[in-house]
Design a protein around this motif. Structure first.
Motif, PDB file in Angstrom:
ATOM      1  N   LYS A   1       8.170  -0.254  -4.506  1.00 49.96           N
ATOM      2  CA  LYS A   1       7.098   0.432  -5.562  1.00 49.96           C
ATOM      3  C   LYS A   1       8.502   1.006  -6.470  1.00 49.96           C
ATOM      4  O   LYS A   1       9.091   1.593  -6.159  1.00 49.96           O
ATOM      5  CB  LYS A   1       6.348   1.315  -5.461  1.00 49.96           C
ATOM      6  CG  LYS A   1       5.592   1.591  -6.643  1.00 49.96           C
ATOM      7  CD  LYS A   1       4.373   2.576  -6.447  1.00 49.96           C
ATOM      8  CE  LYS A   1       3.178   1.705  -5.887  1.00 49.96           C
ATOM      9  NZ  LYS A   1       1.713   2.364  -5.838  1.00 49.96           N
TER      10      LYS A   1
ATOM     11  N   THR B   1       8.623   2.580 -10.493  1.00 51.91           N
ATOM     12  CA  THR B   1       7.776   3.228 -11.358  1.00 51.91           C
ATOM     13  C   THR B   1       8.673   3.580 -12.601  1.00 51.91           C
ATOM     14  O   THR B   1       9.630   3.804 -12.594  1.00 51.91           O
ATOM     15  CB  THR B   1       7.348   4.470 -10.649  1.00 51.91           C
ATOM     16  OG1 THR B   1       6.486   4.454  -9.618  1.00 51.91           O
ATOM     17  CG2 THR B   1       6.421   5.202 -11.934  1.00 51.91           C
TER      18      THR B   1
ATOM     19  N   THR C   1       3.620   0.357 -12.890  1.00 54.69           N
ATOM     20  CA  THR C   1       4.519   0.133 -11.656  1.00 54.69           C
ATOM     21  C   THR C   1       4.535  -1.316 -11.404  1.00 54.69           C
ATOM     22  O   THR C   1       3.659  -2.162 -11.787  1.00 54.69           O
ATOM     23  CB  THR C   1       3.738   1.136 -10.591  1.00 54.69           C
ATOM     24  OG1 THR C   1       2.326   0.253 -10.443  1.00 54.69           O
ATOM     25  CG2 THR C   1       3.565   2.227 -10.786  1.00 54.69           C
TER      26      THR C   1
ATOM     27  N   THR D   1       4.984  -3.664  -8.106  1.00 61.88           N
ATOM     28  CA  THR D   1       4.790  -3.536  -6.610  1.00 61.88           C
ATOM     29  C   THR D   1       5.318  -4.797  -5.661  1.00 61.88           C
ATOM     30  O   THR D   1       4.903  -6.008  -6.276  1.00 61.88           O
ATOM     31  CB  THR D   1       3.288  -3.115  -5.996  1.00 61.88           C
ATOM     32  OG1 THR D   1       2.865  -1.997  -6.692  1.00 61.88           O
ATOM     33  CG2 THR D   1       3.100  -3.023  -4.505  1.00 61.88           C
TER      34      THR D   1
END
Length: 541
Positions: free
Chosen positions: A107, A109, A167, A169
């Motif tokens: 992930k 961010t 975010t 992913t």
């Protein structure tokens, strides 16, 4: 003076007059901005669109996009041998004030900078980021295949957390996920404006964005004449540069001037400030006269090579490939094709495993006619006729290379036909693998070793010019792509390079220099992954 020479001079004079007149039109609207604050660029290529993700966008269009659009992140730059080059492994926030990769690499961010606006004054929002990244992976363009090289393939991967946080992913930690988000393919678009021009048949406003900008970047497009001229003005509200600094130049005029000698003359006379696509002979002459500054960088993400069609007899014979590699006159080719202005990819002394994980790097191949004849005999291949192909666009480099290949292989009993083909025809034979030998100069958007081996050394793509099938390479490249440990990645990368050196599906020749010729007053030039000029870095001293 003969009629031909007179005609050439007349054409050069007309081209120069046209270039200056066109520049004058752009500068006439400068509204008080001084010559000191205006950057004048001449290019042999054309800016054919304002949407750099289009499949037919020129490289000049890609460079323009970097200056007019922002991304979430940007590569930083570093000095190598006294010159600035981009740093693939160190990034900074651009639209993002900060970014963080989770410990497992799954992930990323991003926190948006506060107070950032598009050119029309409206705020850059997380909704714009989400729409832009969705567009990149869903719209039919060059963006989707590029972002997929970093495992960015589905809109579900891009999520809004709050009004400042987005975010990304991943299913697996990918070496190139973050790097892909720093390319021009991941530009952030003013979705509110773009959607005003969307239709049911064109939900991503592709037609409108071909000729219009909806961005927050450092420069605003003031006028756009496809194939002729683009005039930019600085976005004085821009906050996304290094340390929040504005670019030095308030105005940039980019002019297409097809004749290389004319571009060289314009820079040398001071009528233009910079050009990056001059002929090597012109660059050498200008260096000798000393009126301009020349910055030469080996193109770290590009290389020139000769490829064997390894699936087509007799080039499936390794001894034959080794014989040809030993016969090639590498130094003569380097001198004849690019006047020695590049980093050789031959003549290394290592054996077995290479010293570093970097690709391209010099391989342990060298000119050895005696070894070539011995290997030819060991191959068991009888004298034969073959051909080497190249595109007309690459003729300046490929023609002298091919002539020297023909001469060098004759003593081995190999009769080489030289085939200079139109670009479209070369692309066709490259795709359907209907050639014997082929020479090209090509580049990877992101110069990571696993990326090179995924794009150029496996599969059925047009770019696997060695037509190489090696299960071990496929396995090593896949492991390296998702390997988070640097030491383990290094081992995998060096194994791939060693296999290429041992099997020789292609013979690397050199990394050509990119020659940036500029007025002595210009500083800050950086070699970027897209091989175009970043105006934001330049200053006049």
């Amino acid at each position: 003076m003969g009629r031909t020479a007179m005609s050439k001079l007349r054409n050069l004079g007309l081209a120069a007059a046209f270039a200056l007149a066109s520049m004058g039109l752009g500068l006439a609207n400068a509204q008080g901005q001084t010559r000191q604050e205006t950057l004048r660029v001449v290019t042999g290529g054309t800016i054919n669109t304002l949407d750099s993700t289009l499949l037919n966008a020129t490289r000049e269009s890609l460079g323009l996009s970097v200056n007019t659009y922002d991304r979430l992140v940007s590569f930083t730059r570093k000095q190598v041998n006294g010159n600035w080059v981009f740093d693939l492994h160190k990034l900074r926030g651009e639209l993002a004030e900060s970014f963080e990769v989770s410990p497992d690499g799954l992930k990323i961010t991003f926190k948006l900078r506060p107070g950032v606006t598009f050119h029309d004054g409206t705020p850059v929002t997380v909704e714009d980021v989400k729409w832009s990244l969705d567009r990149a992976v869903l719209a039919k363009s060059g963006a989707a295949p590029q972002l997929s090289s970093g495992s960015l393939t589905k809109p579900e991967q891009f999520a809004i957390v709050d009004d400042k946080t987005v975010t990304v992913t991943l299913e697996k930690a990918d070496q190139l996920a973050l790097a892909n988000l720093a390319t021009h393919f991941a530009r952030i678009i003013n979705s509110k404006v773009a959607l005003q021009h969307a239709t049911p048949d064109d939900p991503w406003a592709k037609e409108w964005l071909k000729d219009n900008i909806a961005s927050s970047g450092a420069y605003i497009v003031e006028s756009f004449k496809p194939g002729e001229q683009v005039v930019l003005k600085r976005n004085d509200a821009w906050k996304n540069g290094v340390d929040g600094k504005l670019p030095f130049f308030k105005r940039v005029v980019i002019q297409t001037v097809p004749e290389a000698a004319t571009r060289a003359n314009l820079v040398e006379r001071g009528d233009a400030d910079i050009s990056i696509d001059l002929a090597a002979s012109d660059v050498i002459a200008q260096q000798e006269r000393g009126k301009v500054k020349v910055v030469s960088n080996p193109q770290i993400n590009a290389f020139t090579y000769i490829a064997f069609n390894t699936q087509k007899p007799p080039f499936d014979n390794l001894k034959l490939r080794e014989a040809i590699a030993a016969a090639l006159p590498y130094k003569d080719m380097l001198a004849a094709a690019i006047y020695g202005r590049g980093a050789p990819l031959f003549g290394a002394s290592w054996a077995g495993m290479p010293p570093t994980q970097d690709f391209p790097q010099a391989l342990p191949i060298r000119t050895d006619p005696a070894a070539a004849k011995k290997l030819m005999a060991e191959s068991g291949v009888a004298p034969f006729k073959t051909s080497i192909s190249f595109s007309t666009a690459n003729a300046g480099v490929a023609e002298p290379v091919s002539a020297l290949v023909k001469e060098a292989l004759a003593p081995l009993g190999i009769d080489v036909e030289i085939r200079k083909l139109p670009d479209a025809q070369l692309a066709t034979i490259a795709t359907n693998k209907s050639y014997d030998l082929i020479t090209e100069t090509t580049s990877a958007m992101l110069p990571s070793t696993d990326y090179f081996f995924r794009i150029f050394f496996q599969g059925t793509s047009r770019w696997n010019l060695g037509n190489w099938t090696n299960p071990e390479i496929v396995d090593l490249a896949a492991k390296a792509r998702f390997e988070p440990d640097n030491a383990a990645y290094d081992t995998l990368a060096r194994k791939m390079i060693a296999l290429e050196a041992a099997q020789l599906p292609v013979v690397p020749l050199w990394q050509p220099n990119q020659e940036a010729v500029m007025a002595k007053s210009i500083a800050g030039y950086t070699y970027w992954y897209h091989r175009q000029i970043d105006f934001r870095e330049l200053v006049r001293e």
